[in-house]
Write an enzyme that holds these catalytic residues in place. Structure first.
Site, short mmCIF file in Angstrom:
data_model
loop_
_atom_site.label_atom_id
_atom_site.label_comp_id
_atom_site.label_asym_id
_atom_site.label_seq_id
_atom_site.Cartn_x
_atom_site.Cartn_y
_atom_site.Cartn_z
N SER A 7 4.98 -17.18 -5.05
CA SER A 7 5.41 -16.78 -3.71
C SER A 7 4.53 -17.45 -2.68
O SER A 7 3.31 -17.24 -2.66
CB SER A 7 5.29 -15.26 -3.57
OG SER A 7 5.24 -14.94 -2.18
N HIS A 32 9.31 -19.03 -4.69
CA HIS A 32 9.75 -17.76 -4.12
C HIS A 32 9.37 -17.72 -2.64
O HIS A 32 8.21 -17.89 -2.27
CB HIS A 32 9.07 -16.61 -4.88
CG HIS A 32 9.55 -15.25 -4.48
ND1 HIS A 32 10.70 -14.69 -4.96
CD2 HIS A 32 9.01 -14.33 -3.65
CE1 HIS A 32 10.87 -13.49 -4.45
NE2 HIS A 32 9.85 -13.24 -3.64
N ASP A 34 9.49 -15.54 0.80
CA ASP A 34 9.63 -14.19 1.34
C ASP A 34 9.95 -14.23 2.82
O ASP A 34 9.14 -14.68 3.62
CB ASP A 34 8.33 -13.41 1.11
CG ASP A 34 8.15 -13.07 -0.36
OD1 ASP A 34 9.07 -12.46 -0.94
OD2 ASP A 34 7.09 -13.40 -0.93
N MET A 36 10.72 -12.08 6.10
CA MET A 36 10.51 -10.72 6.64
C MET A 36 10.79 -10.72 8.14
O MET A 36 10.41 -11.67 8.84
CB MET A 36 9.07 -10.28 6.39
CG MET A 36 8.64 -10.41 4.93
SD MET A 36 7.02 -9.70 4.68
CE MET A 36 6.75 -10.15 2.95
N HIS A 65 14.01 -14.50 -0.84
CA HIS A 65 13.99 -13.04 -0.89
C HIS A 65 14.05 -12.52 0.54
O HIS A 65 13.07 -12.58 1.28
CB HIS A 65 12.69 -12.62 -1.60
CG HIS A 65 12.51 -11.14 -1.70
ND1 HIS A 65 11.30 -10.58 -2.08
CD2 HIS A 65 13.35 -10.09 -1.50
CE1 HIS A 65 11.41 -9.26 -2.10
NE2 HIS A 65 12.65 -8.94 -1.74
N MET A 67 13.94 -9.88 3.14
CA MET A 67 13.53 -8.51 3.49
C MET A 67 13.86 -8.34 4.96
O MET A 67 12.98 -8.25 5.82
CB MET A 67 12.04 -8.33 3.19
CG MET A 67 11.77 -8.22 1.69
SD MET A 67 10.07 -8.63 1.26
CE MET A 67 10.21 -10.40 1.21
N MET A 136 11.28 -4.62 -7.10
CA MET A 136 10.01 -4.66 -6.37
C MET A 136 9.01 -3.74 -7.06
O MET A 136 9.30 -2.56 -7.29
CB MET A 136 10.19 -4.18 -4.93
CG MET A 136 10.90 -5.13 -3.98
SD MET A 136 10.16 -6.78 -3.85
CE MET A 136 8.47 -6.41 -3.39
N ASP A 174 8.83 -8.58 -8.87
CA ASP A 174 8.10 -9.10 -7.70
C ASP A 174 7.08 -8.09 -7.19
O ASP A 174 7.45 -7.01 -6.72
CB ASP A 174 9.14 -9.42 -6.60
CG ASP A 174 8.53 -10.08 -5.38
OD1 ASP A 174 7.34 -10.44 -5.42
OD2 ASP A 174 9.27 -10.23 -4.39
C1 DX5 Z 1 6.15 -8.67 -1.06
C2 DX5 Z 1 6.81 -9.96 -1.45
C3 DX5 Z 1 6.27 -10.54 -2.69
C4 DX5 Z 1 4.81 -10.90 -2.59
C5 DX5 Z 1 4.27 -11.09 -3.95
O1 DX5 Z 1 6.80 -8.12 0.03
O2 DX5 Z 1 8.20 -9.77 -1.65
O3 DX5 Z 1 7.02 -11.68 -3.09
O4 DX5 Z 1 4.59 -12.05 -1.85
O5 DX5 Z 1 2.92 -11.35 -3.81
P1 DX5 Z 1 1.86 -10.81 -4.87
O6 DX5 Z 1 2.18 -11.51 -6.18
O7 DX5 Z 1 0.57 -11.26 -4.28
O8 DX5 Z 1 2.01 -9.32 -4.97
ZN ZN Z 2 9.27 -11.44 -2.69
#
Ligand code: DX5
Ligand code: ZN
Length: 221
Positions: A7, A32, A34, A36, A65, A67, A136, A174
């Site tokens: 990620s 990956h 993320d 947000m 991903h 969010m 998650m 994740d």
């Molecule tokens: C959290 C993200 C994850 C996160 C994972 O909201 O969706 O993808 O970046 O990071 P680690 O492996 O550090 O928990």
């Molecule tokens: Zn993620």
């Protein structure tokens, strides 16, 4: 073989392209990403413009991903930016079947994600349509959090549900994966394991990804 998806949330944001190239050379399977929005989760990251720039750096699958609240508004933008997998949260989509069909209409993989407190019952009706389920194992919003231990049983139950489906959707896990727990996560049934801090906070990406893969793939028969 279990897949490792670093990620980039934990990468050096001033050098995202170089960081992606470095984990590709170190053996990453997917990247990956993320996304947000500061509404669905208490943090803001990147959008389609950044992903589109990063698309030039690598041919590895972009595992996006989302969010974000009401994700339908942006599915086409993320597809055009170069996403190969687009995952939305069940908690964020009012008409999830429509969202999943929209993602699939662009010819990319459609995933749904469940927060730690959301029951697997929530996917009973959508499981027939998805290509991937993302469990998650931390509350979404930040990298580097601790894996929620009770998630292992949820992963195992999710795997049984997916295995019963004729189209065999992938199971992705994740949050909080590291060298110590990745064996258990893989054993519980994950096909794709996200690792943010565990990879990008390490000195040597190659050694770390190799060690994660060895631990993930050395299952007890
Ligand atoms: C959290 C993200 C994850 C996160 C994972 O909201 O969706 O993808 O970046 O990071 P680690 O492996 O550090 O928990
Ligand atoms: Zn993620």
């Amino acid at each position: 073989m279990k897949l490792i998806a670093p990620s980039i949330l934990s990468a050096d944001a001033s050098r995202l392209g170089e960081e992606i190239l470095a984990v590709e050379q170190a053996g990453a399977d997917w990247i990956h990403i993320d996304v947000m929005d500061g509404t669905f989760v208490p943090n803001i990251t990147m959008g389609p413009a950044v992903i589109s720039s990063l698309r030039k750096v690598t041919k590895l699958p972009f595992d996006v991903h989302l969010m974000i609240a009401d994700p339908d508004r942006y599915i086409e933008s993320f597809f055009k930016a170069g996403a190969d997998v687009i995952t939305v949260h069940v908690e964020a989509s009012t008409h999830l079947h429509r969202t999943i069909e929209l993602i699939k209409s662009f010819g990319v993989k459609a995933g749904v994600s469940l927060n730690p407190a959301t029951s697997l019952d929530q996917i009973a009706e959508i499981i027939h349509y998805i290509d991937l389920l993302l469990i998650m194992t931390v509350n979404p919003g930040f990298g580097g959090q601790q894996f929620i231990g009770t998630s292992l049983s949820k992963i195992a139950r999710a795997k049984r549900m997916l295995e019963a489906m004729p189209h065999q959707p992938l199971l992705e896990v994740d949050g909080g994966a590291n060298l110590k727990n990745i064996g258990d996560i893989a054993q519980a049934g994950a096909d794709v394991i996200v690792a943010g801090a565990a990879v990008f906070n390490a000195e040597d990406y190659q050694k770390t990804i190799a060690a994660l893969k060895t631990a993930a793939n050395s299952l007890i028969a």
